[in-house]
Design a protein around this motif. Structure first.
Motif, PDB file in Angstrom:
ATOM      1  N   ARG A 102      26.564   2.596  -4.783  1.00 38.73           N
ATOM      2  CA  ARG A 102      27.885   2.795  -5.397  1.00 38.73           C
ATOM      3  C   ARG A 102      28.535   4.108  -4.960  1.00 38.73           C
ATOM      4  N   GLN A 103      27.806   4.946  -4.235  1.00 33.61           N
ATOM      5  CA  GLN A 103      28.272   6.289  -3.939  1.00 33.61           C
ATOM      6  C   GLN A 103      28.338   6.564  -2.454  1.00 33.61           C
ATOM      7  N   SER A 104      29.408   7.243  -2.025  1.00 33.60           N
ATOM      8  CA  SER A 104      29.502   7.701  -0.644  1.00 33.60           C
ATOM      9  C   SER A 104      29.087   9.168  -0.520  1.00 33.60           C
ATOM     10  N   ARG A 105      28.951   9.841  -1.658  1.00 33.26           N
ATOM     11  CA  ARG A 105      28.607  11.266  -1.642  1.00 33.26           C
ATOM     12  C   ARG A 105      27.137  11.468  -1.263  1.00 33.26           C
ATOM     13  N   GLN A 106      26.864  12.571  -0.596  1.00 31.85           N
ATOM     14  CA  GLN A 106      25.513  12.918  -0.201  1.00 31.85           C
ATOM     15  C   GLN A 106      24.654  13.184  -1.444  1.00 31.85           C
ATOM     16  N   VAL A 107      23.383  12.776  -1.394  1.00 41.95           N
ATOM     17  CA  VAL A 107      22.408  13.138  -2.423  1.00 41.95           C
ATOM     18  C   VAL A 107      21.502  14.210  -1.831  1.00 41.95           C
ATOM     19  N   ALA A 108      21.398  15.338  -2.509  1.00 37.46           N
ATOM     20  CA  ALA A 108      20.709  16.501  -1.945  1.00 37.46           C
ATOM     21  C   ALA A 108      19.207  16.479  -2.200  1.00 37.46           C
ATOM     22  N   ALA A 109      18.789  15.992  -3.383  1.00 32.34           N
ATOM     23  CA  ALA A 109      17.376  16.057  -3.748  1.00 32.34           C
ATOM     24  C   ALA A 109      17.138  15.189  -4.977  1.00 32.34           C
ATOM     25  N   ILE A 110      15.861  15.045  -5.329  1.00 31.42           N
ATOM     26  CA  ILE A 110      15.457  14.239  -6.481  1.00 31.42           C
ATOM     27  C   ILE A 110      14.664  15.112  -7.443  1.00 31.42           C
ATOM     28  N   GLY A 111      15.021  15.045  -8.715  1.00 34.40           N
ATOM     29  CA  GLY A 111      14.255  15.707  -9.756  1.00 34.40           C
ATOM     30  C   GLY A 111      13.643  14.670 -10.682  1.00 34.40           C
ATOM     31  N   ILE A 112      12.389  14.875 -11.066  1.00 35.89           N
ATOM     32  CA  ILE A 112      11.685  13.912 -11.923  1.00 35.89           C
ATOM     33  C   ILE A 112      11.226  14.620 -13.184  1.00 35.89           C
ATOM     34  N   SER A 113      11.676  14.137 -14.315  1.00 34.89           N
ATOM     35  CA  SER A 113      11.247  14.637 -15.620  1.00 34.89           C
ATOM     36  C   SER A 113      10.336  13.582 -16.228  1.00 34.89           C
ATOM     37  N   SER A 114       9.100  13.979 -16.547  1.00 36.07           N
ATOM     38  CA  SER A 114       8.114  12.964 -16.931  1.00 36.07           C
ATOM     39  C   SER A 114       7.305  13.385 -18.146  1.00 36.07           C
ATOM     40  N   LEU A 115       6.834  12.373 -18.871  1.00 34.63           N
ATOM     41  CA  LEU A 115       5.816  12.619 -19.881  1.00 34.63           C
ATOM     42  C   LEU A 115       4.626  13.280 -19.204  1.00 34.63           C
ATOM     43  N   GLY A 116       3.840  14.027 -19.963  1.00 38.18           N
ATOM     44  CA  GLY A 116       2.757  14.792 -19.351  1.00 38.18           C
ATOM     45  C   GLY A 116       1.390  14.203 -19.637  1.00 38.18           C
ATOM     46  N   PRO A 117       0.373  14.880 -19.100  1.00 38.00           N
ATOM     47  CA  PRO A 117       0.489  16.157 -18.388  1.00 38.00           C
ATOM     48  C   PRO A 117       0.949  16.005 -16.942  1.00 38.00           C
ATOM     49  N   VAL A 118       1.636  17.054 -16.480  1.00 34.38           N
ATOM     50  CA  VAL A 118       2.147  17.128 -15.113  1.00 34.38           C
ATOM     51  C   VAL A 118       1.582  18.392 -14.483  1.00 34.38           C
ATOM     52  N   ASP A 119       1.122  18.298 -13.252  1.00 29.87           N
ATOM     53  CA  ASP A 119       0.637  19.462 -12.510  1.00 29.87           C
ATOM     54  C   ASP A 119       1.735  19.869 -11.539  1.00 29.87           C
ATOM     55  N   THR A 120       2.459  20.939 -11.859  1.00 32.34           N
ATOM     56  CA  THR A 120       3.576  21.342 -11.007  1.00 32.34           C
ATOM     57  C   THR A 120       3.117  22.028  -9.733  1.00 32.34           C
ATOM     58  N   ARG A 121       1.891  22.525  -9.724  1.00 33.94           N
ATOM     59  CA  ARG A 121       1.390  23.155  -8.498  1.00 33.94           C
ATOM     60  C   ARG A 121       1.105  22.099  -7.435  1.00 33.94           C
ATOM     61  N   SER A 122       0.380  21.047  -7.800  1.00 32.39           N
ATOM     62  CA  SER A 122       0.095  19.970  -6.843  1.00 32.39           C
ATOM     63  C   SER A 122       1.180  18.898  -6.851  1.00 32.39           C
ATOM     64  N   GLN A 123       2.164  19.049  -7.754  1.00 34.75           N
ATOM     65  CA  GLN A 123       3.276  18.104  -7.877  1.00 34.75           C
ATOM     66  C   GLN A 123       2.767  16.679  -8.089  1.00 34.75           C
ATOM     67  N   LYS A 124       1.980  16.526  -9.175  1.00 34.39           N
ATOM     68  CA  LYS A 124       1.433  15.216  -9.513  1.00 34.39           C
ATOM     69  C   LYS A 124       1.606  14.920 -10.996  1.00 34.39           C
ATOM     70  N   LEU A 125       1.773  13.629 -11.278  1.00 28.89           N
ATOM     71  CA  LEU A 125       1.632  13.130 -12.639  1.00 28.89           C
ATOM     72  C   LEU A 125       0.140  12.902 -12.829  1.00 28.89           C
ATOM     73  N   THR A 126      -0.501  13.678 -13.696  1.00 34.79           N
ATOM     74  CA  THR A 126      -1.967  13.691 -13.709  1.00 34.79           C
ATOM     75  C   THR A 126      -2.581  12.595 -14.573  1.00 34.79           C
ATOM     76  N   THR A 127      -2.806  12.838 -15.858  1.00 31.66           N
ATOM     77  CA  THR A 127      -3.531  11.856 -16.682  1.00 31.66           C
ATOM     78  C   THR A 127      -2.833  11.619 -18.021  1.00 31.66           C
ATOM     79  N   PRO A 128      -1.663  10.988 -18.027  1.00 33.03           N
ATOM     80  CA  PRO A 128      -1.006  10.702 -19.303  1.00 33.03           C
ATOM     81  C   PRO A 128      -1.875   9.793 -20.173  1.00 33.03           C
ATOM     82  N   ALA A 129      -1.975  10.116 -21.456  1.00 30.74           N
ATOM     83  CA  ALA A 129      -2.800   9.310 -22.364  1.00 30.74           C
ATOM     84  C   ALA A 129      -2.181   7.932 -22.579  1.00 30.74           C
ATOM     85  N   ASN A 130      -3.021   6.909 -22.537  1.00 36.88           N
ATOM     86  CA  ASN A 130      -2.590   5.532 -22.820  1.00 36.88           C
ATOM     87  C   ASN A 130      -1.389   5.119 -21.967  1.00 36.88           C
ATOM     88  N   PHE A 131      -1.454   5.415 -20.673  1.00 36.99           N
ATOM     89  CA  PHE A 131      -0.348   5.094 -19.773  1.00 36.99           C
ATOM     90  C   PHE A 131      -0.835   4.167 -18.655  1.00 36.99           C
TER      91      PHE A 131
END
Length: 405
Positions: A140-169
Motif C-alpha cells: 500500500r506504500q510507495s515510501r521507503q521503509v528504513a528498518a524494523i522494530g519488534i516489541s515482544s513478550l519476554g524474556p528477550v535477550d537484546t545482546r544476542s537479539q533473540k526471543l529466548t524462552t517465553p513461558a507457555n508460548f
C-alpha cells in the motif's frame, strides 16, 4: 584502562544531523533559528545539516501564516517538518493471542496497521504471519521503509537479539527473529522487551519527554516494567530487566513457575480480583455494576465499574494496587525514581488505577523520601509497547546509531 575513541568531523556531522532530526520529529514546529539555538550551532552549520536532510527527502520547509493579521502584512513563518515521502519504520508487536504490524513515520504516527489473532503458534508460523502482514502493508506504500522494530513478550535477550524462552508460548525459544526478518526484507531489525518498548515510547513520544528517569508499568497478561535511566533505556546486561511481576512480595508465599516464591503476579492478577469480588458479594448486599449472573469479570469489566465508583470493583482494584505498590515501592527505593507511568487497556477514559496506586505509594513513601511520586496514565493506553516498536528504531536514528542515508 578504558579504550578512548576520538571523534572525527564525519562523526560530528552525523550526530548533529541525528539530533536535528530528533528535535524536528518530536517538536510541534521547528524553525531554523530555534533549531540552531537548541543545538548551539551557527546558522551556517545548521543550514548545511538542514540542506542534507532536505536533499535526501527526509524533511521539508513549510511556509504558513500564524494569523490573518500576519497574512495581511505579508509575514510568513517557515518551519521544518517531515517530508511527505520521508522514510517509514515497520513496527511489530508480539502478544499472546495477537500479532500486530504497523508502518509509522519518524514522529511515531501510525500510517497503516494489520492485526492477526491466533490460538496457537510455532516459530515458522510466527515468521510467516509477520512477513505476510508486513508485505500487505508494503504493497500500500510507495515510501521507503528504513528498518524494523519488534516489541515482544519476554524474556528477550537484546545482546544476542533473540526471543529466548517465553513461558507457555508453544515451545518457541531462542528465536533470532531480527536476523531472520532482516534476511527476508534486507532491512535492519531490532527486538526489545514489550515493557522496555513502552518506556521508550513514553520517553520519545509521550508525556514524559522531559524526564531523564522514569518507570513504566505494563499491566497486561502479567506485570512488567521498563526503565529509563539518565535519558536512555535500561535493559540490563541481556535485555531481561523489568520482570516486576516476578519479584517477591512474600518470601514465604506459594511457589511460582519462575522458581521464586511469593511473586507479585501470584497476588496481583484478574483471578485474584474475581475471587475478592466473590468473597465480598457474600457479605455486601448493595447494588453493583458487576452483574451477579456473570461468573467472572475481565480487567476491562472491573476497571469500567471502578471508574463509576462501584464498591465491589473498587475493593478489588484497591487490593490489586496494594500488592502492586509493594513491588513498585521496592523499585523506587532502589532506583530513586519519582515518575511512574502506567500502561494498560481500558474501556473508558479513567485514572482510577493511577489514583489508587498513587494513594498507596505516597502514603508510605512521603515520610522516607521527602517527595511524592507522580503516577500518570500512559499517553498511549495499552498501545505503548506497539509505539515502542517504532521507538526502538527511531531511538537509534536519533542517536546516530542508524543512518538514513
Amino acid at each position: 584502562m578504558p579504550t578512548l575513541h576520538g571523534t572525527n568531523l564525519t562523526n560530528v556531522k552525523e550526530k548533529n544531523r541525528a539530533l536535528a532530526l530528533r528535535l524536528i520529529s518530536t517538536g510541534q514546529s521547528v524553525s531554523r533559528a530555534n533549531l540552531a539555538r537548541s543545538m548551539h550551532l551557527t546558522k551556517t552549520t545548521l543550514g548545511n545539516i538542514v540542506s542534507d536532510l532536505i536533499a535526501n527527502d527526509i524533511i521539508k520547509e513549510y511556509t504558513y501564516s500564524s494569523s490573518e493579521a500576519d497574512s495581511s502584512l505579508g509575514r510568513k513563518h517557515i518551519i521544518l517538518d517531515l517530508a511527505p515521502n520521508s522514510p517509514l519504520i515497520a513496527g511489530m508487536l508480539i502478544k499472546r493471542g495477537l500479532l500486530s504490524v504497523i508502518l509509522a513515520d519518524l514522529k511515531g504516527h501510525i500510517v497503516s496497521q494489520e492485526n492477526h489473532r491466533y490460538n496457537s503458534l510455532d516459530s515458522d508460523t510466527l515468521i510467516q504471519i509477520l512477513m505476510h502482514l508486513y508485505e500487505k502493508l508494503r504493497q500500500r506504500q510507495s515510501r521507503q521503509v528504513a528498518a524494523i522494530g519488534i516489541s515482544s513478550l519476554g524474556p528477550v535477550d537484546t545482546r544476542s537479539q533473540k526471543l529466548t524462552t517465553p513461558a507457555n508460548f508453544w515451545g518457541i525459544h531462542d528465536l533470532a527473529l531480527p536476523e531472520i526478518l532482516s534476511e527476508r526484507t534486507g532491512l535492519p531489525a531490532y527486538i526489545i522487551h514489550d515493557s522496555s518498548a513502552g518506556a521508550l515510547a513514553e520517553k520519545i513520544y509521550g508525556s514524559q519527554t522531559h524526564s531523564d528517569n522514569l518507570l513504566y508499568l505494563h499491566i497486561m497478561n502479567g506485570i512488567g516494567a521498563g526503565y529509563i535511566f539518565q535519558g536512555n533505556i535500561y535493559d540490563g546486561d541481556f535485555g531481561q530487566s523489568g520482570e516486576l511481576g516476578h519479584t517477591s512480595i512474600n518470601f514465604a508465599g506459594p511457589l511460582c513457575n519462575c522458581g521464586n516464591r511469593g511473586c507479585l503476579e501470584l497476588y496481583a492478577n484478574v483471578d485474584s480480583m474475581n475471587r475478592h469480588i466473590r468473597e465480598l458479594r457474600n457479605i455486601y448486599k448493595g447494588s453493583s455494576l458487576l452483574s451477579p449472573n456473570q461468573e467472572s469479570y475481565s480487567w476491562n469489566d472491573i476497571i469500567q465499574a471502578a471508574s463509576s465508583m462501584d464498591f465491589l470493583a473498587m475493593a478489588a482494584l484497591d487490593e490489586f494496587c496494594g500488592y502492586l505498590a509493594y513491588a513498585v515501592r521496592n523499585a523506587i527505593h532502589l532506583l530513586d525514581i519519582c515518575h511512574v507511568i502506567v500502561g494498560y487497556d481500558s474501556p473508558v477514559e479513567t485514572t482510577v488505577v493511577e489514583d489508587t496506586l498513587a494513594t498507596k505509594l505516597n502514603s508510605g513513601l512521603m515520610s522516607n523520601t521527602g517527595h511524592s511520586i507522580e503516577i500518570v496514565k500512559s499517553s498511549f493506553g495499552g498501545q505503548a509497547p506497539l509505539i515502542g516498536s517504532i521507538a526502538v528504531v527511531t531511538d537509534k536514528i536519533f542517536n546516530g546509531e542508524l543512518n538514513l542515508f
